[in-house]
Design a protein around this motif. Structure first.
Motif, mmCIF file in Angstrom:
data_model
loop_
_atom_site.group_PDB
_atom_site.id
_atom_site.type_symbol
_atom_site.label_atom_id
_atom_site.label_comp_id
_atom_site.label_asym_id
_atom_site.label_seq_id
_atom_site.Cartn_x
_atom_site.Cartn_y
_atom_site.Cartn_z
ATOM 1 N N GLY A 184 0.816 -1.208 0.000
ATOM 2 C CA GLY A 184 0.000 0.000 0.000
ATOM 3 C C GLY A 184 0.849 1.256 0.000
ATOM 4 O O GLY A 184 0.553 2.239 -0.686
ATOM 5 N N GLN A 185 1.944 1.211 0.772
ATOM 6 C CA GLN A 185 2.849 2.364 0.826
ATOM 7 C C GLN A 185 3.540 2.587 -0.516
ATOM 8 O O GLN A 185 3.768 3.729 -0.928
ATOM 9 C CB GLN A 185 3.895 2.159 1.924
ATOM 10 N N LEU A 186 3.870 1.477 -1.190
ATOM 11 C CA LEU A 186 4.522 1.596 -2.503
ATOM 12 C C LEU A 186 3.581 2.268 -3.507
ATOM 13 O O LEU A 186 4.003 3.156 -4.267
ATOM 14 C CB LEU A 186 4.942 0.216 -3.014
ATOM 15 N N TYR A 187 2.311 1.869 -3.489
ATOM 16 C CA TYR A 187 1.341 2.498 -4.389
ATOM 17 C C TYR A 187 1.182 3.985 -4.070
ATOM 18 O O TYR A 187 1.075 4.815 -4.978
ATOM 19 C CB TYR A 187 -0.019 1.809 -4.285
ATOM 20 N N GLN A 188 1.190 4.298 -2.783
ATOM 21 C CA GLN A 188 1.071 5.701 -2.383
ATOM 22 C C GLN A 188 2.291 6.496 -2.841
ATOM 23 O O GLN A 188 2.171 7.623 -3.339
ATOM 24 C CB GLN A 188 0.914 5.797 -0.850
ATOM 25 N N LYS A 189 3.458 5.882 -2.690
ATOM 26 C CA LYS A 189 4.716 6.537 -3.063
ATOM 27 C C LYS A 189 4.757 6.803 -4.575
ATOM 28 O O LYS A 189 5.087 7.903 -5.013
ATOM 29 C CB LYS A 189 5.894 5.639 -2.658
ATOM 30 N N LEU A 190 4.419 5.777 -5.358
ATOM 31 C CA LEU A 190 4.459 5.920 -6.809
ATOM 32 C C LEU A 190 3.320 6.808 -7.316
ATOM 33 O O LEU A 190 3.523 7.664 -8.175
ATOM 34 C CB LEU A 190 4.359 4.545 -7.480
ATOM 35 N N GLY A 191 2.124 6.577 -6.767
ATOM 36 C CA GLY A 191 0.948 7.292 -7.253
ATOM 37 C C GLY A 191 0.928 8.752 -6.888
ATOM 38 O O GLY A 191 0.732 9.618 -7.747
ATOM 39 N N ALA A 192 1.153 9.047 -5.600
ATOM 40 C CA ALA A 192 1.094 10.440 -5.142
ATOM 41 C C ALA A 192 2.473 11.097 -5.170
ATOM 42 O O ALA A 192 2.636 12.188 -5.704
ATOM 43 C CB ALA A 192 0.516 10.494 -3.728
ATOM 44 N N GLY A 193 3.466 10.391 -4.626
ATOM 45 C CA GLY A 193 4.812 10.972 -4.541
ATOM 46 C C GLY A 193 5.475 11.175 -5.889
ATOM 47 O O GLY A 193 6.121 12.194 -6.126
ATOM 48 N N CYS A 194 5.304 10.199 -6.795
ATOM 49 C CA CYS A 194 5.923 10.284 -8.126
ATOM 50 C C CYS A 194 4.922 10.686 -9.206
ATOM 51 O O CYS A 194 5.247 10.661 -10.391
ATOM 52 C CB CYS A 194 6.562 8.941 -8.484
ATOM 53 N N HIS A 195 3.701 11.006 -8.795
ATOM 54 C CA HIS A 195 2.651 11.483 -9.710
ATOM 55 C C HIS A 195 2.359 10.492 -10.841
ATOM 56 O O HIS A 195 2.157 10.894 -11.980
ATOM 57 C CB HIS A 195 3.016 12.852 -10.293
ATOM 58 N N CYS A 196 2.352 9.193 -10.509
ATOM 59 C CA CYS A 196 2.050 8.168 -11.513
ATOM 60 C C CYS A 196 0.566 7.820 -11.562
ATOM 61 O O CYS A 196 0.164 6.953 -12.332
ATOM 62 C CB CYS A 196 2.857 6.900 -11.223
ATOM 63 N N SER A 197 -0.229 8.458 -10.723
ATOM 64 C CA SER A 197 -1.663 8.171 -10.661
ATOM 65 C C SER A 197 -2.464 9.316 -11.266
ATOM 66 O O SER A 197 -2.114 10.488 -11.107
ATOM 67 C CB SER A 197 -2.087 7.966 -9.203
ATOM 68 N N ARG A 198 -3.558 8.961 -11.946
ATOM 69 C CA ARG A 198 -4.470 9.990 -12.469
ATOM 70 C C ARG A 198 -5.290 10.592 -11.321
ATOM 71 O O ARG A 198 -5.940 11.607 -11.501
ATOM 72 C CB ARG A 198 -5.402 9.364 -13.510
#
Length: 196
Positions: free
Chosen positions: A57-71
């Motif tokens: 879950g933390q990895l998804y948060q890191k990539l999605g929000a931290g690295c802006h990989c999420s729409r």
């Protein structure tokens, strides 16, 4: 302010998949991600693992929000629905049961070791370089290939919904989250019944 140590657990997911890529036997470490959430729910009656210690879950948060990989689009309501969450849990547990059965067949000598990873329970990917036959019993290796397949498939599913929707969309229907939520609800219901 210093971040708590558990905010770095996203590194665990990267380490796990990297180790398994080079030596499939490290796939057994994935049992930590199965047993710890259940332990928190059974003995603590909480989803503390999911809410705080889940490296995935933390990895998804890191990539999605931290690295802006999420729409960062809203998660569809049907993914929150009970029928979808429990339906996916049933499907996932069926696949897990099939993995255990294949391992049993190899252990009993009724099946041979298949050195492949199955992505999305369908696509076979040769993974022979990660294991030297004879290192351990064939059933141990078979379980490793099966577990790594499940873990890698769930990671990829999580990454897909992370990109399409909010970073932690996977958490809404994660089989372990659904299972631990059910356990916590049962424990709380039992407490309430005893109190009355």
């Amino acid at each position: 302010m210093k971040k708590p140590w558990y905010t770095w657990l996203w590194i665990w997911s990267i380490v796990y998949f990297s180790l398994g890529f080079f030596n499939i036997l490290f796939a057994w470490l994935g049992m930590i991600d199965f047993l710890l959430p259940l332990g928190f729910a059974i003995f603590g009656g909480t989803k503390g693992f999911c809410n705080r210690y889940c490296g995935r879950g933390q990895l998804y948060q890191k990539l999605g929000a931290g690295c802006h990989c999420s729409r960062n689009r809203p998660t569809p309501n049907w993914m929150y629905s009970k029928w979808f969450r429990y339906g996916f849990l049933t499907f996932f547990m069926t696949m897990f049961g099939n993995m255990l059965f294949q391992t049993y067949l190899v252990a009993a000598g009724a099946g041979s070791l298949k050195e492949t990873i199955k992505l999305f329970w369908t696509f076979r990917v040769p993974w022979g370089w990660t294991y030297s036959q004879g290192t351990v019993s064939d059933w141990i290796a078979q379980y490793s290939f099966g577990l790594y397949s499940l873990m890698l498939t769930s990671l990829l599913l999580g990454l897909i919904v992370m990109v399409l929707y909010k970073p932690r969309t996977w958490c809404t229907f994660c089989p372990m989250g659904t299972m631990t939520q059910g356990i916590c609800q049962l424990k709380n219901r039992n407490k309430e019944e005893k109190a009355t």
